[in-house]
Scaffold this motif. Structure first.
Motif, PDB file in Angstrom:
ATOM      1  N   ASP A 149       1.035  -1.197   0.378  1.00  0.00           N
ATOM      2  CA  ASP A 149       0.064  -0.430   0.440  1.00  0.00           C
ATOM      3  C   ASP A 149       1.346   1.170   0.095  1.00  0.00           C
ATOM      4  N   ASP A 150      -0.003   2.669   0.009  1.00  0.00           N
ATOM      5  CA  ASP A 150       0.914   4.035  -0.857  1.00  0.00           C
ATOM      6  C   ASP A 150       1.902   3.950   0.754  1.00  0.00           C
ATOM      7  N   GLY A 197      -5.401  -2.574  -5.813  1.00  0.00           N
ATOM      8  CA  GLY A 197      -6.073  -2.541  -4.918  1.00  0.00           C
ATOM      9  C   GLY A 197      -6.022  -3.778  -3.761  1.00  0.00           C
ATOM     10  N   LEU A 198      -5.215  -4.776  -4.594  1.00  0.00           N
ATOM     11  CA  LEU A 198      -4.943  -5.983  -4.071  1.00  0.00           C
ATOM     12  C   LEU A 198      -3.849  -6.458  -3.641  1.00  0.00           C
ATOM     13  N   ALA A 253      -2.728   1.756  -5.984  1.00  0.00           N
ATOM     14  CA  ALA A 253      -2.614   2.798  -7.505  1.00  0.00           C
ATOM     15  C   ALA A 253      -1.656   3.460  -6.788  1.00  0.00           C
ATOM     16  N   GLY A 254      -1.499   3.642  -6.138  1.00  0.00           N
ATOM     17  CA  GLY A 254      -0.270   4.784  -5.874  1.00  0.00           C
ATOM     18  C   GLY A 254       0.939   4.619  -5.301  1.00  0.00           C
ATOM     19  N   ARG A 284       8.616   4.890  -8.210  1.00  0.00           N
ATOM     20  CA  ARG A 284       9.673   4.412  -8.312  1.00  0.00           C
ATOM     21  C   ARG A 284       9.883   2.919  -8.680  1.00  0.00           C
ATOM     22  N   SER A 285       8.023   2.956  -9.271  1.00  0.00           N
ATOM     23  CA  SER A 285       7.241   1.775 -10.327  1.00  0.00           C
ATOM     24  C   SER A 285       8.228   1.471 -11.152  1.00  0.00           C
TER      25      SER A 285
END
Lengths: 435, 317, 175
Positions: free
Chosen positions: B253-254, B275-276, B280-281, B287-288
């Motif tokens: 998560d974020d 979300g799983l 989304a963040g 970093r992605s």
């Protein structure tokens, strides 16, 4: 009268054997003579676990082709598993299978009856009708499927007891083995094949021995494959549970490492296990925890194996190679001597199946069922050694010891000089013998 | 190289060699003419028994950039039929003169069966087989990591000292398996984080460190975090209670993403369940490197096809 | 068969110096000049030529490398080759005079591949060819503009170019 000269009996003594009128005879004047110098005379092998596939799956095997495979491997009797189509769950079907065996004459074919209707695990099959039919069924099994429901298994054990029968259980928890492909362990994790945990077998055996004890019934455990199963059975026997167990030749010799190349010839149910399991199975067979060797001969058409591993059918053919594999796995390694082989591959399976005539195989008056075997031979096992319809042997290309030279069934030869006797001759002789 | 079936077969030098060739191939993408004549006259068949538009298109672009002819052969069965058998398909492709077969199959080991079968003489590339391996995905992941680590001076270098954390359904992940073997060969250290239900038996024998706690793994400050996809069918099979619980315990998560050290990167083989397993963040953050992974996929597949299809089969100096 | 030295270090340096002058003369200076070496030893020679040119007059050209592996016509007949990097000037080769540099000119097939590779990178004003040794036996209509030494050879003979940077010594032998 046939005279077999110079054969070595399982106990190591050398003796001539005389055969007349289908039985072992006192010494007399022979009309033919077979030189058995250097050969071991073993009682006719009795397989408690054979898939003959007829009726219904004749593209895989027929009673005739399976009988020929059996005779070539030194067998004189086989027990035909119930997963045919229609299933061997009525007197009509078992009588049909038995009469086909009688007619072809290579081996005595003893049908196994289904425990539940259609092997569906829901409702008991007509066990009494099968037991009292001409086929006189004594072994009942849903092999291929496990009698999973505990209450149904209890009832089956009790009901079969009524007819001096035995339930031969295929011990496999279906939920723990959903879509399973090979032994669960490090290798299955690496290969990405769904694992088949040992506990799926061991937990069912543990439950069944307790059930058998509770209701005072006889239980036979099919194709034991894990060290843990050997422990459970050893514990049960020590408690006095009336349980017998079998191991297949392939589980005595092969391990899961063979799955590494995804060659589906090595895909079998139960799966090949680890080295430790093989060692425990050999030791269990040697100390009597495991009573018998049975082949689980499971022929499949080539297309069922020429595909990806998890699309392939489970099973291996084993009749033709069984004695050689047993020699390689437990005789040459010092676990068993030839007298032990005679016990685990003839006398004891006959006793479990209530098959007469195998208690004192070389005594005068006994039905003449035996095989002459050359343990000094060594061959690269090939397609030419397979005589059933299936070529799904895990031993192709492997060097195996020993060779079946002659097989005598009810006093007449089915294998002579290493070659199968012609089907017409065997059928005619069999008919004359039956009268 | 005769076939590419598994990263297990790759030693350090071979793997670095593939990455080096891929670096040359990546340069082609920046040129005016994005095409090489190298595999003119060769036929590459994309044999897909499972749908995967992304992987298929990536191989297709790679083959076309090398001027090979590409045939897409979808062998997926309908809901009624089982689909064509591997053997029949292979023999058909052999008759068509395929030089390389890129195979995606739902069964583990199917590419190996094809390579060993004798039904076809072509070079076989495993484009994902069951829950076994997906070697080109691992190679493109390693390529992406190497670029981040060494930039333009990456040639000849491995991933020595890189700390990679792989999170999620390792049990069913062919991407994870291929990455574990390849990253090991390249000298990276791998840590795996997942609930015990999603770890294969015997993982203690793998060259990895295993943990259950994602927060602990994040605090260790890994250089790379690779999130694995959670397949919808796992939800109903008692591997974990609910998607919500999974996401809370093992989702990136974020907040978790923000705790990563500045230079760390986040990877995902795609397609992502936003979300799983990843928010989304985190998926869209700086970093992605998810899109870099896609671009590098073409370069890696060009390199593999080149190494498979040029030459007499032996590797020269 | 024993190897015979045909060029020693001083001979190589002298040949490269002469080639440098010839290049400058034909190009009327170094403006717009790009030297592209063909790996492996062509790249070394291009670097040396660039250094010599730099000494002769203020150098405004560029030196790079052009890998031709992907353009060869014999890929299927030999063991797989690992390609080498290609590096060209930031502003490309359009409108430039490109001098291809290689160690030995033989069949001409490598140069054919280089011309194909070059055309995928851009459109030079002119392409020239400089080689240290021309041993003859051309199989294509290709000739060198600048030659260090013409060495008539038989097809059975082998020419070995060894350079300090790649082989630890400067010499050309024939065996």
């Amino acid at each position: 009268m046939i005279r077999i000269t110079g054969a070595t009996l399982p106990d190591g003594t050398r003796s001539d054997i005389f055969v007349a009128n289908g039985r072992i005879a006192p010494p007399g004047t022979p009309t033919t003579s077979i030189d058995a110098d250097g050969l071991i005379a073993l009682p006719g092998l009795v397989d408690l676990h054979t898939h003959l596939r007829e009726p219904g799956f004749e593209q895989s095997e027929t009673v005739l082709s399976g009988s020929r495979a059996a005779a070539s491997g030194g067998f004189t009797a086989v027990h035909a598993m119930a997963n045919t189509m229609p299933v061997q769950d009525t007197a009509g079907v078992v009588e049909q299978v038995q009469s086909l065996g009688d007619r072809h004459g290579y081996v005595t074919v003893r049908p196994i009856g289904a425990v539940t209707v259609g092997l569906a695990g829901e409702q008991l099959a007509e066990i009494a009708a099968m037991a009292r039919s001409r086929a006189a069924v004594r072994i009942f099994s849903d092999d291929g499927a496990c009698v999973h429901d505990a209450l149904l298994m209890r009832r089956a054990l009790e009901y079969v007891k009524t007819f001096d029968g035995v339930v031969a259980q295929h011990s496999q928890d279906p939920r723990l083995t959903h879509d399973a492909q090979m032994n669960e362990g490090v290798l299955s994790g690496e290969l990405g094949l769904a694992g088949w945990p040992a506990v799926a077998e061991e937990s069912i055996i543990a439950r069944d021995v307790l059930l058998a004890q509770h209701v005072g019934a006889r239980l036979h455990v099919c194709h034991v494959s894990t060290a843990g199963s050997v422990d459970v059975i050893r514990w049960a026997k020590a408690r006095g549970v009336n349980v017998t167990a079998e191991v297949t030749p392939h589980h005595l010799l092969l391990t899961e490492q063979l799955a590494a190349g995804y060659d589906s010839r090595f895909k079998v149910n139960p799966p090949l296990r680890r080295d430790d399991d093989v060692a425990a199975l050999r030791a269990g067979l040697a100390d009597g925890t495991i009573d018998i060797v049975a082949t689980d001969h499971a022929p499949h058409p080539v297309e069922a194996k020429e595909c990806a591993w998890d699309e392939a059918a489970f099973g291996m053919v084993g009749l033709e190679s069984a004695l050689s594999v047993v020699q390689a796995a437990v005789v040459d390694t010092g676990h068993l001597n030839w007298a032990d082989v005679a016990r685990v591959f003839s006398a004891k399976p006959a006793q479990i199946g209530r098959l007469d005539g195998y208690a004192n195989p070389f005594a005068v008056g006994s039905p003449a069922n035996f095989t002459l075997y050359d343990p000094a031979a060594s061959t690269v096992f090939g397609i030419e050694h397979l005589h059933g319809k299936g070529v799904n042997s895990p031993y192709l290309g492997r060097t195996l010891p020993g060779r079946v030279v002659t097989t005598i069934h009810n006093g007449y030869p089915t294998v002579s000089d290493g070659l199968l006797v012609d089907a017409d001759i065997v059928a005619a002789t069999a008919e004359a013998t039956h009268g | 190289m005769r076939h590419l079936l598994s990263t297990r077969d790759l030693d350090r030098d071979t793997a670095v060699g593939i990455l080096d060739v891929a670096a040359d191939m990546a340069d082609v993408a920046t040129r005016e003419v994005k095409k090489l004549p190298t595999l003119r006259g060769k036929t590459v068949v994309n044999l897909f028994f499972e749908d995967s538009t992304r992987t298929r298109v990536s191989f297709e672009v790679a083959a076309k950039r090398l001027s090979a002819d590409v045939i897409n052969f979808s062998a997926k069965g309908s809901s009624i039929s089982k689909g064509e058998s591997l053997k029949d398909t292979a023999q058909t492709l052999a008759a068509m003169g395929a030089d390389a077969v890129v195979i995606r199959h739902g069964s583990s080991g199917a590419p190996r069966v094809l390579a060993d079968s004798g039904w076809i003489d072509a070079g076989i590339v495993n484009a994902g087989d069951g829950t076994h391996e997906h070697p080109t995905q691992a190679l493109l992941d390693a390529f992406t990591m190497r670029r981040r680590l060494h930039g333009n001076a990456a040639r000849g270098k491995d991933l020595n000292g890189l700390r990679v954390t792989i999170v999620g359904d390792v049990l069913h992940s062919r991407v994870a398996r291929s990455n574990v073997w390849l990253l090991g060969a390249l000298g990276a250290s791998v840590r795996i984080v997942a609930p015990a239900t999603l770890l294969p038996m015997g993982i203690e024998e793998w060259p990895v460190e295993v943990g259950y706690d994602l927060d602990e793994a994040m605090d260790a400050g890994p250089d790379v975090v690779m999130m694995l996809r959670i397949q919808a069918e796992r939800m109903s099979a008692a591997f974990f209670p609910t998607a919500r619980e999974y996401s809370r315990q093992w989702g990136l998560d974020d907040e978790r993403a923000a705790r990563l050290p500045a230079g760390s990167i986040v990877m995902h083989p795609g397609p992502m369940n936003r979300g799983l397993e990843i928010s989304a963040g985190a998926a869209d953050s700086a970093r992605s490197v998810v899109l870099e992974q896609v671009a590098n996929g073409v370069s890696i597949r060009m390199a593999v096809l080149y190494l498979l299809l040029s030459g007499t089969g032996e590797v020269g100096a | 068969m024993t190897a015979r030295i045909v060029l020693q270090q001083a001979d190589i340096t002298r040949a490269l110096t002469r080639i440098s002058h010839e290049i400058l003369e034909s190009n009327r200076g170094s403006r717009g000049l790009v030297l592209l070496g063909i790996p492996t030893r062509g790249v070394v020679l291009a670097d040396r030529l660039g250094a010599i040119l730099d000494q002769i007059e203020p150098w405004s050209g560029a030196v790079g490398a052009l890998d031709v592996t992907m353009y060869r016509d014999d890929l299927a007949k030999n063991p797989t080759r690992a390609p080498s990097p290609t590096s060209i000037p930031e502003d490309g080769i359009d409108g430039k005079t490109v001098v291809l540099v290689d160690d030995v000119l033989y069949s001409g097939r490598t140069i054919r591949a280089a011309l194909d590779a070059l055309s995928d990178l851009g459109r030079p004003r002119a392409v020239r060819l400089a080689v240290l040794v021309d041993r003859g036996h051309r199989e294509l209509p290709i000739r060198a503009d600048f030659v260090g030494k013409n060495l008539p050879t038989s097809v059975e003979e082998r020419i070995n170019v060894r350079l300090e940077e790649t082989d630890g010594t400067d010499e050309v032998t024939i065996e």
